[in-house]
Write a protein that holds these residues in place. Structure first.
Motif, mmCIF file in Angstrom:
data_model
loop_
_atom_site.group_PDB
_atom_site.id
_atom_site.type_symbol
_atom_site.label_atom_id
_atom_site.label_comp_id
_atom_site.label_asym_id
_atom_site.label_seq_id
_atom_site.Cartn_x
_atom_site.Cartn_y
_atom_site.Cartn_z
ATOM 1 N N GLU A 73 -5.856 -14.634 3.615
ATOM 2 C CA GLU A 73 -4.625 -15.144 3.284
ATOM 3 C C GLU A 73 -3.610 -13.950 3.385
ATOM 4 N N CYS A 74 -4.216 -12.512 3.538
ATOM 5 C CA CYS A 74 -3.208 -11.438 3.640
ATOM 6 C C CYS A 74 -2.509 -11.242 5.137
ATOM 7 N N GLN A 75 -1.391 -11.811 5.114
ATOM 8 C CA GLN A 75 -0.531 -11.997 6.265
ATOM 9 C C GLN A 75 -0.132 -10.665 6.958
ATOM 10 N N ALA A 76 0.345 -9.801 5.977
ATOM 11 C CA ALA A 76 0.946 -8.454 6.480
ATOM 12 C C ALA A 76 0.666 -7.174 5.109
ATOM 13 N N VAL A 77 0.815 -5.937 5.759
ATOM 14 C CA VAL A 77 0.924 -5.083 4.588
ATOM 15 C C VAL A 77 2.163 -4.288 4.654
ATOM 16 N N ILE A 78 2.996 -4.030 3.259
ATOM 17 C CA ILE A 78 3.980 -3.157 3.359
ATOM 18 C C ILE A 78 3.315 -1.855 2.912
ATOM 19 N N GLN A 79 3.413 -0.785 3.945
ATOM 20 C CA GLN A 79 3.193 0.412 3.558
ATOM 21 C C GLN A 79 4.326 1.324 3.150
ATOM 22 N N LEU A 80 4.385 1.784 2.046
ATOM 23 C CA LEU A 80 5.489 2.749 1.494
ATOM 24 C C LEU A 80 5.309 4.124 1.698
ATOM 25 N N ALA B 153 0.812 -1.248 -0.050
ATOM 26 C CA ALA B 153 -0.007 0.050 -0.071
ATOM 27 C C ALA B 153 1.011 1.182 -0.127
ATOM 28 N N GLY B 154 0.521 2.207 -0.771
ATOM 29 C CA GLY B 154 1.158 3.516 -0.749
ATOM 30 C C GLY B 154 0.672 4.587 -1.412
ATOM 31 N N ARG B 155 0.960 5.603 -1.445
ATOM 32 C CA ARG B 155 0.599 6.756 -2.269
ATOM 33 C C ARG B 155 1.068 6.613 -3.993
ATOM 34 N N SER B 156 0.468 6.924 -4.910
ATOM 35 C CA SER B 156 0.603 6.821 -6.147
ATOM 36 C C SER B 156 2.165 7.467 -6.141
ATOM 37 N N ASN B 157 2.839 6.865 -7.025
ATOM 38 C CA ASN B 157 4.323 7.250 -7.387
ATOM 39 C C ASN B 157 5.234 7.072 -6.061
ATOM 40 N N VAL B 158 4.941 6.309 -5.087
ATOM 41 C CA VAL B 158 5.888 6.032 -3.890
ATOM 42 C C VAL B 158 6.904 5.101 -4.364
ATOM 43 N N GLY B 159 6.531 4.233 -5.145
ATOM 44 C CA GLY B 159 7.788 3.405 -5.744
ATOM 45 C C GLY B 159 7.387 1.969 -5.386
ATOM 46 N N LYS B 160 5.867 1.438 -5.491
ATOM 47 C CA LYS B 160 5.630 0.201 -5.009
ATOM 48 C C LYS B 160 6.143 -0.849 -6.316
ATOM 49 N N SER B 161 6.017 -0.504 -7.540
ATOM 50 C CA SER B 161 6.552 -1.426 -8.591
ATOM 51 C C SER B 161 8.009 -1.421 -8.554
ATOM 52 N N SER B 162 8.667 -0.425 -8.222
ATOM 53 C CA SER B 162 10.253 -0.365 -8.207
ATOM 54 C C SER B 162 10.639 -1.349 -7.149
ATOM 55 N N LEU B 163 9.845 -1.236 -5.900
ATOM 56 C CA LEU B 163 10.400 -2.108 -4.734
ATOM 57 C C LEU B 163 10.284 -3.519 -5.218
ATOM 58 N N ILE B 164 9.240 -3.968 -5.916
ATOM 59 C CA ILE B 164 9.048 -5.325 -6.233
ATOM 60 C C ILE B 164 10.042 -5.833 -7.323
ATOM 61 N N ALA C 198 10.263 3.217 4.077
ATOM 62 C CA ALA C 198 10.695 4.494 3.787
ATOM 63 C C ALA C 198 11.534 4.292 2.622
ATOM 64 N N THR C 199 10.709 4.657 1.417
ATOM 65 C CA THR C 199 11.440 4.758 0.002
ATOM 66 C C THR C 199 12.262 5.816 -0.480
ATOM 67 N N LYS C 200 12.951 5.739 -1.316
ATOM 68 C CA LYS C 200 13.867 6.673 -2.046
ATOM 69 C C LYS C 200 15.004 6.992 -0.928
ATOM 70 N N ARG D 155 5.132 -3.391 -13.765
ATOM 71 C CA ARG D 155 5.310 -2.086 -14.624
ATOM 72 C C ARG D 155 5.258 -0.920 -13.594
ATOM 73 N N THR D 156 6.071 0.183 -13.889
ATOM 74 C CA THR D 156 6.039 1.403 -13.215
ATOM 75 C C THR D 156 5.400 2.438 -14.353
ATOM 76 N N SER D 157 4.654 3.052 -13.775
ATOM 77 C CA SER D 157 3.811 4.147 -14.631
ATOM 78 C C SER D 157 4.335 5.432 -14.518
ATOM 79 N N SER D 158 4.472 6.195 -15.407
ATOM 80 C CA SER D 158 4.567 7.611 -15.413
ATOM 81 C C SER D 158 3.322 8.389 -15.173
ATOM 82 N N ARG D 159 2.476 7.649 -15.268
ATOM 83 C CA ARG D 159 1.005 8.401 -14.824
ATOM 84 C C ARG D 159 0.371 8.021 -13.589
ATOM 85 N N PRO D 160 0.720 8.518 -12.378
ATOM 86 C CA PRO D 160 0.284 8.038 -11.155
ATOM 87 C C PRO D 160 -1.265 7.929 -11.171
ATOM 88 N N GLY D 161 -1.783 6.943 -10.356
ATOM 89 C CA GLY D 161 -3.100 6.735 -10.340
ATOM 90 C C GLY D 161 -3.514 5.610 -11.440
#
Length: 197
Positions: free
Chosen positions: A107-114, A29-40, A143-145, A51-57
């Motif tokens: 099945e959701c054991q935990a949440v990574i919040q970015l 979970a995280g705000r748009s553009n916080v880097g979820k795809s990059s983290l994966i 805490a990303t970036k 896929r990272t998107s240049s269009r947040p949301g």
């Protein structure tokens, strides 16, 4: 670390599309553009499985990735929150989908919040964390970036995140950089600990 096997499984909009093999799931979970795809992508050593998107949301579904790294589990990548350029009705729709998943999905054991380490947590960040604690979801705050902040200032920024979110005992706060891989091993350790429960 051994080679990580990973594959994209499905983009789901509701429970009837979720994987049905009862493997543990770690949601992101995280705000748009916080880097979820990059983290994966950094965790699994792949350039563009997520896929990272240049269009947040742009992500409007929950994307499931099957991961095999000593254990088998799914990453459930949820739509980014807090992006103003989508209509209120779409935001409400995403909110219901995410809430239903987090509240009902056994099945959701935990949440990574970015959280972007460069800025204090937003109102949306705080609401999400409060919501996760209300439903007693184990949470790993990432805490990303990290590469964008000088080493001298990192502890100050982490302290702000810890205080603003009022991070609960037992929830980890991990500094992470998708660029350099900093924090990757620590995050893997936390994920495996949560996914095998």
């Amino acid at each position: 670390m051994s080679k990580v096997k990973a594959e994209f499984i499905i983009s789901a909009v509701g429970p009837d599309q979720y994987p049905d093999d009862a493997l543990p799931e770690i949601a992101l979970a995280g705000r748009s553009n916080v880097g979820k795809s990059s983290l994966i992508n950094r965790l699994i050593h792949r350039k563009n499985l997520a896929r990272t998107s240049s269009r947040p949301g742009k992500t409007q579904t929950i994307n499931f990735y099957l991961i095999e790294e000593q254990i088998q589990f799914y990453f459930a990548d949820m739509p980014g929150y807090g992006f103003a350029k989508v209509s209120k009705s779409i935001r409400a729709q995403w909110g219901k989908m995410v809430e239903r998943y987090l509240h009902e999905r056994q099945e959701c054991q935990a949440v990574i919040q970015l959280i972007d380490v460069r800025h204090p947590p937003t109102r949306d960040d705080k609401q999400m964390y409060e919501w996760l604690k209300h439903y007693e979801k184990p949470t790993i705050v990432v805490a990303t970036k990290a590469d964008k902040i000088s080493r001298n200032h990192r502890q100050k920024h982490l302290k702000v995140i810890r205080q603003e979110l009022d991070i609960a005992a037992g929830d980890e706060l991990i500094l992470f950089s998708a660029e350099t891989g900093e924090g990757k091993d620590q995050l893997w350790h936390a994920i495996k600990e949560k996914a095998v429960k």
